[in-house]
Design a protein around this motif. Structure first.
Motif, mmCIF file in Angstrom:
data_model
loop_
_atom_site.group_PDB
_atom_site.id
_atom_site.type_symbol
_atom_site.label_atom_id
_atom_site.label_comp_id
_atom_site.label_asym_id
_atom_site.label_seq_id
_atom_site.Cartn_x
_atom_site.Cartn_y
_atom_site.Cartn_z
ATOM 1 N N SER A 125 17.784 41.983 38.461
ATOM 2 C CA SER A 125 16.564 42.599 37.943
ATOM 3 C C SER A 125 16.773 44.072 37.597
ATOM 4 O O SER A 125 15.965 44.660 36.886
ATOM 5 C CB SER A 125 15.427 42.454 38.954
ATOM 6 O OG SER A 125 15.804 43.036 40.180
ATOM 7 N N GLU A 126 17.834 44.663 38.112
ATOM 8 C CA GLU A 126 18.148 46.054 37.763
ATOM 9 C C GLU A 126 19.657 46.202 37.606
ATOM 10 O O GLU A 126 20.436 45.449 38.185
ATOM 11 C CB GLU A 126 17.607 47.035 38.796
ATOM 12 C CG GLU A 126 18.086 46.799 40.201
ATOM 13 C CD GLU A 126 17.385 47.712 41.196
ATOM 14 O OE1 GLU A 126 18.110 48.325 42.004
ATOM 15 O OE2 GLU A 126 16.151 47.813 41.158
ATOM 16 N N LEU A 127 20.040 47.181 36.818
ATOM 17 C CA LEU A 127 21.454 47.437 36.547
ATOM 18 C C LEU A 127 22.117 47.999 37.813
ATOM 19 O O LEU A 127 21.651 48.983 38.379
ATOM 20 C CB LEU A 127 21.591 48.431 35.391
ATOM 21 C CG LEU A 127 22.926 48.507 34.697
ATOM 22 C CD1 LEU A 127 23.307 47.162 34.094
ATOM 23 C CD2 LEU A 127 22.898 49.561 33.605
ATOM 24 N N PRO A 128 23.191 47.364 38.277
ATOM 25 C CA PRO A 128 23.833 47.814 39.522
ATOM 26 C C PRO A 128 24.780 48.990 39.291
ATOM 27 O O PRO A 128 25.235 49.242 38.180
ATOM 28 C CB PRO A 128 24.618 46.584 39.961
ATOM 29 C CG PRO A 128 24.973 45.901 38.684
ATOM 30 C CD PRO A 128 23.813 46.151 37.748
ATOM 31 N N ASP A 129 25.063 49.707 40.368
ATOM 32 C CA ASP A 129 26.107 50.729 40.360
ATOM 33 C C ASP A 129 27.442 50.031 40.563
ATOM 34 O O ASP A 129 27.525 49.012 41.238
ATOM 35 C CB ASP A 129 25.884 51.733 41.490
ATOM 36 C CG ASP A 129 24.663 52.609 41.251
ATOM 37 O OD1 ASP A 129 24.369 52.905 40.079
ATOM 38 O OD2 ASP A 129 24.007 52.975 42.242
ATOM 39 N N PHE A 130 28.510 50.600 39.985
ATOM 40 C CA PHE A 130 29.835 49.995 40.066
ATOM 41 C C PHE A 130 30.800 50.893 40.809
ATOM 42 O O PHE A 130 30.759 52.114 40.678
ATOM 43 C CB PHE A 130 30.410 49.755 38.660
ATOM 44 C CG PHE A 130 29.811 48.584 37.962
ATOM 45 C CD1 PHE A 130 30.448 47.361 38.000
ATOM 46 C CD2 PHE A 130 28.618 48.703 37.279
ATOM 47 C CE1 PHE A 130 29.903 46.269 37.365
ATOM 48 C CE2 PHE A 130 28.071 47.619 36.646
ATOM 49 C CZ PHE A 130 28.711 46.402 36.682
ATOM 50 N N THR A 131 31.675 50.261 41.573
ATOM 51 C CA THR A 131 32.839 50.901 42.162
ATOM 52 C C THR A 131 33.979 49.925 41.940
ATOM 53 O O THR A 131 34.206 49.028 42.744
ATOM 54 C CB THR A 131 32.647 51.141 43.682
ATOM 55 O OG1 THR A 131 31.417 51.809 43.893
ATOM 56 C CG2 THR A 131 33.788 51.964 44.237
ATOM 57 N N LEU A 132 34.655 50.051 40.807
ATOM 58 C CA LEU A 132 35.690 49.087 40.448
ATOM 59 C C LEU A 132 36.935 49.226 41.320
ATOM 60 O O LEU A 132 37.368 50.337 41.615
ATOM 61 C CB LEU A 132 36.099 49.265 38.982
ATOM 62 C CG LEU A 132 35.060 48.955 37.930
ATOM 63 C CD1 LEU A 132 35.667 49.157 36.540
ATOM 64 C CD2 LEU A 132 34.525 47.546 38.069
ATOM 65 N N ASP A 133 37.488 48.075 41.702
ATOM 66 C CA ASP A 133 38.795 48.044 42.351
ATOM 67 C C ASP A 133 39.814 48.152 41.219
ATOM 68 O O ASP A 133 40.085 47.182 40.518
ATOM 69 C CB ASP A 133 38.969 46.735 43.122
ATOM 70 C CG ASP A 133 40.339 46.600 43.756
ATOM 71 O OD1 ASP A 133 41.273 47.347 43.375
ATOM 72 O OD2 ASP A 133 40.489 45.732 44.634
ATOM 73 N N LYS A 134 40.370 49.334 41.029
ATOM 74 C CA LYS A 134 41.246 49.603 39.882
ATOM 75 C C LYS A 134 42.541 48.793 39.906
ATOM 76 O O LYS A 134 43.223 48.672 38.899
ATOM 77 C CB LYS A 134 41.556 51.098 39.772
ATOM 78 C CG LYS A 134 40.349 51.918 39.355
ATOM 79 C CD LYS A 134 39.908 51.553 37.954
ATOM 80 C CE LYS A 134 38.828 52.473 37.461
ATOM 81 N NZ LYS A 134 38.427 52.193 36.095
ATOM 82 N N ASP A 135 42.925 48.236 41.069
ATOM 83 C CA ASP A 135 44.085 47.342 41.104
ATOM 84 C C ASP A 135 43.754 46.007 40.455
ATOM 85 O O ASP A 135 44.585 45.399 39.785
ATOM 86 C CB ASP A 135 44.540 47.087 42.551
ATOM 87 C CG ASP A 135 45.184 48.316 43.171
ATOM 88 O OD1 ASP A 135 45.730 49.149 42.423
ATOM 89 O OD2 ASP A 135 45.127 48.431 44.407
ATOM 90 N N GLU A 136 42.539 45.546 40.664
ATOM 91 C CA GLU A 136 42.118 44.228 40.167
ATOM 92 C C GLU A 136 41.476 44.300 38.783
ATOM 93 O O GLU A 136 41.625 43.390 37.984
ATOM 94 C CB GLU A 136 41.114 43.598 41.145
ATOM 95 C CG GLU A 136 41.658 43.308 42.517
ATOM 96 C CD GLU A 136 42.423 42.002 42.585
ATOM 97 O OE1 GLU A 136 42.126 41.103 41.777
ATOM 98 O OE2 GLU A 136 43.310 41.905 43.430
ATOM 99 N N VAL A 137 40.717 45.360 38.546
ATOM 100 C CA VAL A 137 39.875 45.451 37.355
ATOM 101 C C VAL A 137 40.118 46.782 36.650
ATOM 102 O O VAL A 137 39.989 47.838 37.266
ATOM 103 C CB VAL A 137 38.375 45.344 37.752
ATOM 104 C CG1 VAL A 137 37.490 45.434 36.532
ATOM 105 C CG2 VAL A 137 38.100 44.065 38.539
ATOM 106 N N SER A 138 40.451 46.728 35.370
ATOM 107 C CA SER A 138 40.704 47.980 34.647
ATOM 108 C C SER A 138 39.473 48.490 33.902
ATOM 109 O O SER A 138 39.407 49.673 33.571
ATOM 110 C CB SER A 138 41.873 47.809 33.677
ATOM 111 O OG SER A 138 41.564 46.851 32.688
ATOM 112 N N ALA A 139 38.502 47.614 33.643
ATOM 113 C CA ALA A 139 37.284 48.025 32.939
ATOM 114 C C ALA A 139 36.226 46.941 33.097
ATOM 115 O O ALA A 139 36.524 45.815 33.508
ATOM 116 C CB ALA A 139 37.569 48.247 31.451
#
Length: 170
Positions: A125-139
């Protein structure tokens, strides 16, 4: 299974008639090549779906749905919530609706793992905040339905899940 050595006696004597059950002709030991369980999410916000760009092999640099492997003693839903938190920092509290399951092949290093990939849909219902795991996800990127048409994902199972959601009329 590329290795044909028996884990019990060490002889090069494992054979299989069905590529699942391997038997040692020397000591009669049996070993099974069972399917690994994996999960994925069609995470929807405002009629757009979240896609992650894979940060490592296999398929590094390609778009994929968030998800990963199910750990021992974990339900598919628990695994999906854990994987979302690990990959994106998102704590999923919304209900998960089963979308479907498709077989897949997961090549990793010198082995190809057969998987059964289980997909769920959940709407935010709302846009979440992100904290990407840069090892797993580049974008990451939110794709509207039109942008998803013809988009190629990293794995056929994820492609089936995305197409199923796109054709569901949700």
């Amino acid at each position: 299974m590329s290795q044909h050595y028996c884990p019990r006696c060490g002889q090069s004597a494992l054979t299989s008639k069905d590529n699942n059950c391997y038997q040692c002709s020397k000591c009669d030991f049996e070993v099974f090549r069972n399917v690994a369980a994996a999960v994925g999410a069609v995470l929807v916000y405002n009629q757009s779906v979240l896609l992650l760009k894979r940060g490592k092999a296999p398929s590094a640099g390609e778009w994929d749905l968030p998800g990963g492997f199910v750990n021992p003693n974990e339900s598919a839903e628990q695994a999906l919530r854990r994987e979302m938190l690990e990959e994106t920092g998102i704590t999923l509290t919304t209900p998960l609706r089963y979308l479907g399951a498709w077989p897949n092949q997961y090549p990793y290093k010198s082995l190809v793992y057969p998987t059964m990939d289980i997909f769920f849909v959940t709407e935010l219902s709302e846009l979440p905040d992100f904290t990407l795991d840069k090892d797993e996800v580049s974008a990451y990127q939110w794709f509207n339905k039109d942008a998803c048409q013809g988009l190629a994902l990293a794995f056929p199972s994820a492609q089936h899940a995305l197409n199923t959601w796109l054709n569901s009329g949700e």
